[in-house]
Scaffold this active site. Structure first.
Site, PDB file in Angstrom:
ATOM      1  N   TYR A 156       0.916  -1.104  -0.045  1.00  0.00           N
ATOM      2  CA  TYR A 156      -0.089  -0.107   0.055  1.00  0.00           C
ATOM      3  C   TYR A 156       0.738   1.204  -0.149  1.00  0.00           C
ATOM      4  O   TYR A 156       1.740   1.324   0.519  1.00  0.00           O
ATOM      5  CB  TYR A 156      -0.872   0.125   1.223  1.00  0.00           C
ATOM      6  CG  TYR A 156      -1.763   1.204   1.262  1.00  0.00           C
ATOM      7  CD1 TYR A 156      -2.953   1.509   0.554  1.00  0.00           C
ATOM      8  CD2 TYR A 156      -1.471   2.352   2.418  1.00  0.00           C
ATOM      9  CE1 TYR A 156      -3.585   2.715   0.751  1.00  0.00           C
ATOM     10  CE2 TYR A 156      -2.302   3.502   2.527  1.00  0.00           C
ATOM     11  CZ  TYR A 156      -3.291   3.486   1.724  1.00  0.00           C
ATOM     12  OH  TYR A 156      -4.211   4.622   1.696  1.00  0.00           O
ATOM     13  N   ASP A 251       9.193   2.737  -0.084  1.00  0.00           N
ATOM     14  CA  ASP A 251       8.376   3.532   0.520  1.00  0.00           C
ATOM     15  C   ASP A 251       8.396   2.942   2.056  1.00  0.00           C
ATOM     16  O   ASP A 251       8.056   1.888   2.360  1.00  0.00           O
ATOM     17  CB  ASP A 251       6.743   3.128   0.099  1.00  0.00           C
ATOM     18  CG  ASP A 251       5.879   3.783   0.753  1.00  0.00           C
ATOM     19  OD1 ASP A 251       6.091   4.417   1.798  1.00  0.00           O
ATOM     20  OD2 ASP A 251       4.656   3.694   0.630  1.00  0.00           O
ATOM     21  N   LYS A 279       4.259   8.780   8.967  1.00  0.00           N
ATOM     22  CA  LYS A 279       3.903   8.058  10.360  1.00  0.00           C
ATOM     23  C   LYS A 279       4.877   8.729  11.266  1.00  0.00           C
ATOM     24  O   LYS A 279       4.895   9.691  11.819  1.00  0.00           O
ATOM     25  CB  LYS A 279       3.848   6.620  10.151  1.00  0.00           C
ATOM     26  CG  LYS A 279       2.495   6.381   9.177  1.00  0.00           C
ATOM     27  CD  LYS A 279       2.255   4.893   9.066  1.00  0.00           C
ATOM     28  CE  LYS A 279       0.810   4.861   8.129  1.00  0.00           C
ATOM     29  NZ  LYS A 279       0.722   4.125   7.056  1.00  0.00           N
TER      30      LYS A 279
HETATM   31  C1  LIG Z   1       0.220   4.747   5.758  1.00  0.00           C
HETATM   32  C2  LIG Z   1       1.091   4.625   4.410  1.00  0.00           C
HETATM   33  C3  LIG Z   1       1.032   5.430   3.187  1.00  0.00           C
HETATM   34  C4  LIG Z   1      -0.019   6.455   3.204  1.00  0.00           C
HETATM   35  O1  LIG Z   1       0.274   7.515   4.315  1.00  0.00           O
HETATM   36  P1  LIG Z   1      -0.871   8.519   4.691  1.00  0.00           P
HETATM   37  O2  LIG Z   1      -0.163   9.211   5.661  1.00  0.00           O
HETATM   38  O3  LIG Z   1      -2.058   7.670   5.345  1.00  0.00           O
HETATM   39  O4  LIG Z   1      -1.469   9.194   3.492  1.00  0.00           O
HETATM   40  C5  LIG Z   1       1.838   5.160   2.189  1.00  0.00           C
HETATM   41  N1  LIG Z   1       2.743   4.116   2.526  1.00  0.00           N
HETATM   42  C6  LIG Z   1       2.822   3.442   3.386  1.00  0.00           C
HETATM   43  C7  LIG Z   1       3.737   2.373   3.186  1.00  0.00           C
HETATM   44  C8  LIG Z   1       1.926   3.517   4.280  1.00  0.00           C
HETATM   45  O5  LIG Z   1       2.039   2.631   5.238  1.00  0.00           O
END
Ligand SMILES: *Cc1c(COP(=O)(O)O)cnc(C)c1O
Length: 451
Positions: A156, A251, A279
């Site tokens: 994701y 990511d 995060k």
């Molecule tokens: C949470 C997450 C996102 C998106 O971040 P948001 O702050 O919710 O937009 C993107 N990539 C990864 C791996 C994530 O865990």
């Protein structure tokens, strides 16, 4: 009969206020929530409305207390309402909330990150993980002058159009949108492959020579179960990108500052071209970031022609929270203490599972864990997750909620352990989780005997 009913009533937590707040929320927001997975659609009951948090605990609006393993979906690596983050934020608030000019705090947070991470030369702050990923993809496309990207099923990356894409059916190698409103023409530029499969990566580069701008991967995929990859596979991706003029984007919105300070890049010692963060970097406030090598970052405006901007980017209050949190993460022994407590916690559950012979596993890395109703030794692909097993997760989730342990409301979500989860709290939580498993498998046994 009367008596059993009474016992049940006494045991059931009262969630009246949460329920009535949810009623109201349903009239205000689609599905009653501001982010879909909060809606409890994959588990029983209504969402719990949280009133406050402290350390490893949250309290809902009805006063029920839970040991929290959601931790705001990962950001709260110091636990709730951490004193140093809180006081940094309070101090910053005294000076004003936003200026739209450079501030010293942006330099401070950036320096803390860059000085302690060998995999980045420059960074840019944004407001969320989604924004970080969206910008990194644009940069990769601008830098390589190519349009296609490769992503993996089970990773994701937030809700940018290019990434709300799933694998096409049959022989089609291009993706189809996984959300209405994403143009198929956009989705077609995204190639979706299985994790842990080198052959399909080679095929994609062969089928689309000089067209693929980047590979984006969660190096520790933790948004669809915990699909830990082999280092060797990640090295292969690095080499495939090198050989084909594509960029490798890690990511690290979850893994960054979670799996050690240097995240997965340092853990596996792999140099990606771009890294995205979110995060943890904001200490609970909305911060995202992306960064990479100098020569690539030079393409971002105003130095270069890849446009990316933000009214509230580098917001001083959010930076203050980030600085306090990241500073705490840099304290010697922070990660070793956290990880060994986490290991002790999962070992208690694993030992119980083994002793009872339950068909399930606890997968974990560092302070991330995933309880899955599967006895496969490893799960490395999204398609290896058994969707039917989620029925058992639902029972576990509601049992745990009733007994004061809060897990994210979906069996595909991982749990996070924070510095505030001390050994005693973790032992209590582990015991409760073991009890929930006994409850599930005893019930299963009884049902089978009935049949
Ligand atoms: C949470 C997450 C996102 C998106 O971040 P948001 O702050 O919710 O937009 C993107 N990539 C990864 C791996 C994530 O865990």
């Amino acid at each position: 009969m009367q008596q059993t009913l009474m016992v049940i009533t006494i045991e059931l937590m009262i969630k009246e206020r949460s329920d009535s707040l949810f009623e109201i929320a349903l009239s205000l927001f689609p599905g009653g929530v501001n982010s879909p997975v909060r809606a409890f659609q994959s588990v029983y009951g209504n969402p719990v409305f949280v009133e406050r948090g402290d350390g490893s605990y949250i309290w809902d609006e009805d006063g029920n207390k839970y040991i929290d393993f959601c931790c705001s979906w990962g950001p709260l690596i110091l636990g709730h309402n951490n004193n140093s983050v809180k006081s940094a934020v309070s101090k910053a608030i005294e000076k004003g909330l936003s200026f739209g000019t450079p501030t010293m705090k942006e330099n401070e947070l950036a320096s803390l990150v860059l000085k302690n991470n060998n995999y980045l030369d420059k960074i840019r702050f944004v407001n969320s993980g989604t924004e970080a990923v969206m910008s990194a993809i644009r940069l990769a496309r601008g830098f390589t002058k190519r349009d296609k990207i490769i992503k993996f099923d089970g990773c994701y990356h937030g809700h940018a159009d290019s990434l709300l894409v799933k694998a096409g059916s049959g022989l089609a190698t291009f993706g189809v949108s996984s959300s209405e409103g994403v143009p198929e023409s956009t989705a077609n530029e995204t190639i979706v492959l299985d994790l842990n499969d080198k052959e399909t990566v080679n095929e994609a580069f062969t089928n689309y020579p000089n067209e693929i701008a980047c590979i984006i991967i969660e190096p520790i995929p933790a948004n669809n179960g915990l699909l830990i990859q082999d280092q060797e596979y990640l090295i292969f991706l690095r080499e495939a990108c090198n050989n084909n003029g594509a960029l490798l984007i890690f990511d690290e919105v979850i893994s960054g500052f979670r799996l050690g300070f240097g995240g997965a890049a340092a853990f596996y010692d792999i140099q990606p071209d771009l890294i995205t963060y979110g995060k943890i970097i904001g200490g609970g406030l909305p911060v995202g970031a992306y960064g990479g090598k100098e020569e690539i970052m030079a393409h971002i405006s105003p130095d270069g022609n890849v446009y990316q901007a933000g009214t509230l980017s580098g917001n001083p209050i959010a930076m203050a929270a980030g600085i306090a949190q990241i500073t705490a993460c840099l304290v010697k022994g922070f990660y070793s203490t956290l990880d060994s407590r986490a290991a002790h916690f999962v070992e208690i559950i694993r030992a119980h599972i083994k002793e009872k012979g339950y068909k399930m596993s606890v997968y974990s890395i560092g302070s991330i864990f995933w309880i899955a109703f599967s006895d496969k030794k490893r799960i490395q692909k999204a398609s290896d997750i058994d969707a039917d097993s989620m029925e058992l997760f639902k029972i576990m989730h509601s049992y745990l909620l009733e007994h004061g342990v809060y897990l994210g409301p979906s069996g595909y979500e991982v749990g996070f352990i924070s510095q505030a989860h001390d050994q005693k709290t973790l032992e209590i939580a582990a015991k409760t989780i073991c009890n929930s498993l006994d409850h599930i498998f005893d019930e299963k046994q009884k049902n089978q005997e009935r049949i």
